[in-house]
Design a protein around this motif. Structure first.
Motif, short mmCIF file in Angstrom:
data_model
loop_
_atom_site.label_atom_id
_atom_site.label_comp_id
_atom_site.label_asym_id
_atom_site.label_seq_id
_atom_site.Cartn_x
_atom_site.Cartn_y
_atom_site.Cartn_z
N TYR A 5 -52.62 -10.21 -16.71
CA TYR A 5 -53.42 -10.44 -15.61
C TYR A 5 -53.03 -9.46 -14.29
O TYR A 5 -52.08 -9.34 -13.80
N THR A 6 -53.95 -8.77 -13.87
CA THR A 6 -53.65 -7.68 -12.72
C THR A 6 -54.79 -7.46 -12.00
O THR A 6 -55.96 -7.75 -12.37
N ASN A 7 -54.60 -6.37 -11.03
CA ASN A 7 -55.55 -5.97 -10.29
C ASN A 7 -55.13 -4.42 -10.26
O ASN A 7 -54.03 -4.28 -9.99
N PRO A 8 -55.76 -3.45 -10.47
CA PRO A 8 -55.43 -2.01 -10.28
C PRO A 8 -55.08 -1.55 -9.09
O PRO A 8 -54.46 -0.25 -8.78
N MET A 9 -55.40 -2.39 -8.00
CA MET A 9 -54.76 -1.92 -6.72
C MET A 9 -53.80 -2.95 -6.25
O MET A 9 -53.92 -3.50 -5.25
N GLU A 27 -53.40 -7.44 -24.15
CA GLU A 27 -54.66 -7.49 -23.49
C GLU A 27 -54.73 -7.79 -21.70
O GLU A 27 -53.70 -8.40 -21.39
N THR A 28 -55.50 -7.03 -21.44
CA THR A 28 -55.72 -6.80 -19.71
C THR A 28 -56.87 -7.92 -19.27
O THR A 28 -57.91 -7.81 -19.86
N VAL A 29 -56.57 -8.64 -18.44
CA VAL A 29 -57.59 -9.60 -17.48
C VAL A 29 -57.41 -9.16 -16.13
O VAL A 29 -56.52 -9.16 -15.41
N VAL A 30 -58.51 -8.35 -15.82
CA VAL A 30 -58.69 -7.87 -14.39
C VAL A 30 -59.28 -9.07 -13.40
O VAL A 30 -60.25 -9.53 -13.64
N LEU A 31 -58.44 -9.23 -12.22
CA LEU A 31 -58.92 -10.47 -11.46
C LEU A 31 -59.30 -9.79 -10.00
O LEU A 31 -58.42 -8.96 -9.58
N GLY A 32 -60.46 -9.95 -9.59
CA GLY A 32 -60.61 -9.64 -8.08
C GLY A 32 -59.89 -10.50 -7.08
O GLY A 32 -59.32 -11.54 -7.31
N ASN A 46 -50.58 -18.68 -12.59
CA ASN A 46 -49.80 -18.37 -11.55
C ASN A 46 -50.23 -19.37 -10.18
O ASN A 46 -51.11 -18.80 -9.65
N PRO A 47 -49.56 -20.49 -10.00
CA PRO A 47 -49.93 -21.16 -8.64
C PRO A 47 -49.66 -20.46 -7.49
O PRO A 47 -50.65 -20.99 -6.36
N MET A 48 -49.24 -19.12 -7.17
CA MET A 48 -49.26 -18.40 -6.11
C MET A 48 -50.65 -17.79 -6.13
O MET A 48 -50.90 -17.18 -4.94
N GLY A 49 -51.47 -17.86 -6.96
CA GLY A 49 -52.86 -17.16 -7.00
C GLY A 49 -52.67 -15.68 -6.50
O GLY A 49 -53.28 -15.10 -5.92
N LYS A 50 -51.97 -15.02 -7.16
CA LYS A 50 -51.62 -13.61 -7.12
C LYS A 50 -51.29 -12.94 -8.34
O LYS A 50 -50.99 -13.53 -9.38
N VAL A 51 -51.50 -11.85 -8.40
CA VAL A 51 -51.17 -10.78 -9.68
C VAL A 51 -49.97 -9.92 -9.02
O VAL A 51 -49.66 -9.49 -8.02
N PRO A 52 -49.28 -9.52 -10.16
CA PRO A 52 -49.60 -9.70 -11.76
C PRO A 52 -48.82 -10.90 -12.51
O PRO A 52 -48.07 -11.54 -11.84
N ALA A 53 -49.27 -11.37 -13.33
CA ALA A 53 -48.81 -12.20 -14.29
C ALA A 53 -48.87 -11.89 -15.72
O ALA A 53 -49.74 -11.04 -16.21
N LEU A 54 -47.87 -12.30 -16.62
CA LEU A 54 -47.78 -11.89 -17.91
C LEU A 54 -47.58 -13.20 -18.94
O LEU A 54 -46.87 -14.13 -18.48
#
Length: 203
Positions: A5-9, A27-32, A46-54
């Motif tokens: 789980y990521t965001n490219p920025m 597998e990549t999951v992009v989250l805004g 991720n209870p922190m609500g941030k990326v990345p997570a694996l």
């Protein structure tokens, strides 16, 4: 199965580099930013609500330094775990702790006033942090074992960004260290994938 789980920025770019270095399918999951990262389904990851997570076989790993260490240990065939684990973990977490905190605090214009405040930061000052890292890299081409490991993915990313955005004081030792890393095929592949995802992440 590896799900990323990521965001490219985001700092997910570091984890992406590590994933490309180990050479395993994922597998990549992009989250805004904003609601997508705070949605209940992702907060369960991720209870922190941030990326990345694996997520690997149902196990969740967050925090980029932890992701780098986990992947190095879980896929030893990639050769990214150091024999010298003392240096590996010392400098990996130095990058995740004193280095990153000093850079972030300084970028916000917060500088501790006086020895007592500096002591409470846990790192002293940005100059002290850079001096410590430079001292290690003056004697070693890489963080541990005299070769590239997962610790270089994390510390190298911090150095590379710091030099690019002028958030750390530059010197010939850090410049030479980054020069040894910046053309790695894994990093180029990771950057190409993340850069291609930027339009998707901003719509």
């Amino acid at each position: 199965m590896l799900t990323f789980y990521t965001n490219p920025m985001s700092r997910g770019r570091i984890a992406r580099w590590m994933l490309e270095e180990i050479g395993q399918p994922y597998e990549t999951v992009v989250l805004g930013y904003g609601p997508p990262m705070k949605a209940p389904d992702y907060l369960a990851v991720n209870p922190m609500g941030k990326v990345p997570a694996l997520v690997h076989d149902g196990k969740v790993v967050t925090e980029v330094a932890a992701i780098c260490a986990y992947l190095a240990m879980t896929f030893p065939e990639a050769g990214l775990m150091a024999e010298d684990k003392a240096a590996f973990f010392r400098w990996l977490f130095f990058g995740a702790g004193p280095l990153e905190q000093a850079v972030v605090n300084t970028s916000f214009g917060w500088v501790p006033e006086g020895p007592q405040a500096a002591g409470r930061t846990g790192y002293g000052s940005l100059e002290e942090v850079v001096r410590a890292l430079t001292g290690h890299l003056e004697k070693h081409d890489y963080i541990a074992d005299g070769r590239f490991t997962a610790a270089d993915v994390y510390v190298g990313s911090q150095v590379g960004w710091g030099l690019q955005f002028r958030t750390i004081p530059t010197n010939p030792v850090l410049e030479a260290y980054w020069a040894r890393l910046k053309d790695r095929p894994g990093l180029k592949a990771a950057n190409a994938k993340d850069n291609a995802l930027i339009p998707e992440a901003t719509t």
